[in-house]
Design a protein around this motif. Structure first.
Motif, short mmCIF file in Angstrom:
data_model
loop_
_atom_site.label_atom_id
_atom_site.label_comp_id
_atom_site.label_asym_id
_atom_site.label_seq_id
_atom_site.Cartn_x
_atom_site.Cartn_y
_atom_site.Cartn_z
N GLY A 233 0.77 -1.22 -0.11
CA GLY A 233 0.01 -0.05 -0.13
C GLY A 233 0.79 1.41 0.09
O GLY A 233 1.88 1.39 -0.59
N THR A 234 0.35 2.36 0.67
CA THR A 234 1.31 3.63 0.69
C THR A 234 2.39 3.53 1.87
O THR A 234 2.05 2.89 2.92
CB THR A 234 -0.03 4.84 1.11
OG1 THR A 234 -0.84 4.75 0.16
CG2 THR A 234 0.96 6.10 1.06
N TRP A 235 3.49 4.01 1.50
CA TRP A 235 4.48 3.82 2.46
C TRP A 235 4.08 4.60 3.56
O TRP A 235 3.52 5.68 3.77
CB TRP A 235 5.80 4.61 1.70
CG TRP A 235 7.05 4.66 2.68
CD1 TRP A 235 7.96 3.77 2.79
CD2 TRP A 235 7.23 5.53 3.76
NE1 TRP A 235 9.17 4.00 3.87
CE2 TRP A 235 8.72 5.27 4.43
CE3 TRP A 235 6.59 6.86 4.16
CZ2 TRP A 235 9.16 5.96 5.36
CZ3 TRP A 235 7.26 7.67 5.18
CH2 TRP A 235 8.43 7.01 5.63
N ALA A 236 4.41 4.08 4.99
CA ALA A 236 4.07 4.74 6.29
C ALA A 236 5.39 4.36 7.07
O ALA A 236 5.98 3.17 7.53
CB ALA A 236 2.64 4.03 6.88
N GLY A 238 7.12 3.20 10.36
CA GLY A 238 6.94 2.25 11.53
C GLY A 238 6.49 0.90 11.16
O GLY A 238 6.22 0.15 11.71
N THR A 239 6.14 0.87 9.70
CA THR A 239 5.97 -0.50 9.05
C THR A 239 7.55 -1.18 8.69
O THR A 239 8.26 -0.74 8.58
CB THR A 239 5.38 -0.40 7.48
OG1 THR A 239 4.34 0.75 7.84
CG2 THR A 239 5.24 -1.52 6.95
N ALA A 240 7.36 -2.45 9.30
CA ALA A 240 8.34 -3.39 9.05
C ALA A 240 8.36 -3.98 7.51
O ALA A 240 7.69 -4.90 7.28
CB ALA A 240 8.75 -4.51 9.93
N TYR A 241 9.23 -3.36 6.74
CA TYR A 241 9.27 -3.74 5.23
C TYR A 241 10.29 -5.00 5.19
O TYR A 241 11.25 -5.00 5.58
CB TYR A 241 9.49 -2.64 4.42
CG TYR A 241 8.48 -1.43 4.35
CD1 TYR A 241 7.25 -1.76 3.41
CD2 TYR A 241 8.49 -0.30 4.93
CE1 TYR A 241 6.27 -0.88 3.54
CE2 TYR A 241 7.64 0.76 5.10
CZ TYR A 241 6.26 0.30 4.32
OH TYR A 241 5.33 1.13 4.38
N TYR A 249 4.39 6.09 -3.00
CA TYR A 249 4.85 7.13 -2.21
C TYR A 249 4.78 8.27 -2.93
O TYR A 249 5.18 8.37 -4.29
CB TYR A 249 6.28 7.38 -1.62
CG TYR A 249 6.61 8.48 -0.65
CD1 TYR A 249 6.29 8.54 0.64
CD2 TYR A 249 7.22 9.45 -1.24
CE1 TYR A 249 6.35 9.35 1.44
CE2 TYR A 249 7.57 10.66 -0.57
CZ TYR A 249 7.17 10.69 0.78
OH TYR A 249 7.38 11.86 1.68
N ALA A 250 3.83 9.40 -2.66
CA ALA A 250 3.88 10.63 -3.47
C ALA A 250 3.10 10.04 -4.87
O ALA A 250 3.84 10.83 -5.76
CB ALA A 250 5.02 11.54 -3.54
N GLY A 251 2.58 9.18 -5.06
CA GLY A 251 2.05 8.74 -6.39
C GLY A 251 2.84 8.00 -7.14
O GLY A 251 2.56 7.68 -8.24
N ARG A 252 4.12 7.41 -6.72
CA ARG A 252 5.08 6.82 -7.49
C ARG A 252 5.24 5.35 -6.68
O ARG A 252 5.15 5.35 -5.52
CB ARG A 252 6.34 7.50 -7.68
CG ARG A 252 7.35 6.79 -8.61
CD ARG A 252 8.35 7.68 -8.85
NE ARG A 252 9.27 7.15 -9.71
CZ ARG A 252 10.34 7.79 -10.26
NH1 ARG A 252 10.91 8.65 -9.91
NH2 ARG A 252 11.40 6.95 -11.29
N ALA A 253 5.57 4.37 -7.52
CA ALA A 253 5.74 3.14 -7.10
C ALA A 253 7.03 2.61 -6.72
O ALA A 253 8.00 3.25 -7.64
CB ALA A 253 5.30 1.88 -8.14
#
Length: 278
Positions: A233-236, A238-241, A249-253
């Motif tokens: 989904g959208t970069w956030a 605190g997320t463990a990637y 992020y900002a409309g880009r993948a």
């Protein structure tokens, strides 16, 4: 020049750290500043000595070539040892500082090296791994002394990246190596401090200084951040990637290159070591 003092006669940060280790004082206390060290070494009946200037007289750690053997997607780990690993055991530790001698937490450090025979694993990830500095700016790597191969002296490769900052790519060297004199890449400014620790093992220390301006004073207390529910989904923050996770992020993948937990300043466009635009 005395390597334990600056040209102005101030005690260097490395000298303070070595003194603390010899006295058995915890490194985080030392990193709060020399007054903490002085308090531990006095009986409290007299005021501690004037604090030496927190300055090494050092320029930021120099860059060196990446070489042909770097690979992205290394595993997140502090030990590069695996079952059946052969070679002289080596522990490398130290701290990452900015220009005001303040430790920098959350720095991405990606290490890679040759095995004991001087060979790099270019198909898998043996002797490759990344980690992040702790709240005290410290890091520790468990590995082996790398072997020699034609044209080079012994060395470790590392990429160092503070949150939201450019990548420093460099190499670390061992003192007393005969090939230091013939290796055209070798630079004495990147020598580690190495000692024998018994049982045939070695221990090395090196402090990185990044070209990051800092205000004087103690390091700020980390601010907790909300944890996102799941990768994707959208970069956030605190997320463990994980490596391979896709975000926008900002409309880009973007696709994740190395496992990490997202922090402010590590937005995908800011950290090419962690994210690649797709």
């Amino acid at each position: 020049m005395d390597r334990d003092t600056t040209p102005a006669g101030h005690v260097t940060r490395k000298t303070v750290l070595r003194a603390a280790l010899a006295a058995g004082i915890a490194a985080p206390a030392v990193l709060m500043g020399v007054p903490a060290l002085a308090r531990n070494l006095t009986d409290g009946a007299t005021p501690p000595p004037i604090t030496p200037e927190c300055h090494d007289g050092d320029a930021p750690t120099i860059e060196q070539m990446e070489g042909p053997y770097f690979k992205p997607n290394s595993p997140l780990r502090t030990s590069l040892l695996e079952p059946g690993t052969s070679g002289v055991p080596l522990t490398v530790g130290g701290y990452v500082f900015g220009r005001a001698c303040k430790p920098i937490p959350g720095v991405l450090m990606d290490f890679w090296q040759a095995d004991t025979n001087g060979a790099y694993d270019n198909t898998g990830f043996r002797f490759r791994g990344h980690q992040f500095t702790g709240a005290d700016g410290g890091f520790k790597l468990t590995t082996i002394v790398p072997g020699l191969y034609p044209g080079r002296t012994r060395h470790l490769h590392v990429k160092v990246q503070a949150p939201g900052r450019p990548i420093l790519t460099t190499q670390l060297y061992f003192p007393g190596e005969p090939r230091n004199n013939t290796d055209s890449i070798f630079d004495a400014r990147l020598l580690m401090a190495v000692r024998d620790v018994g049982g045939g093992a070695k221990e090395a220390a090196f402090d990185f200084v990044l070209n990051i301006a800092q205000d004087p004073g103690p390091s700020p207390t980390p601010t907790p951040t909300a944890t996102a529910t799941a990768p994707g989904g959208t970069w956030a923050v605190g997320t463990a990637y994980r490596a391979g996770d896709a975000v926008t992020y900002a409309g880009r993948a973007y696709v994740c290159l190395q496992a990490h937990t997202a922090q402010p300043g590590w937005e995908p466009p800011s950290v090419p070591a962690l994210w690649r635009a797709v």
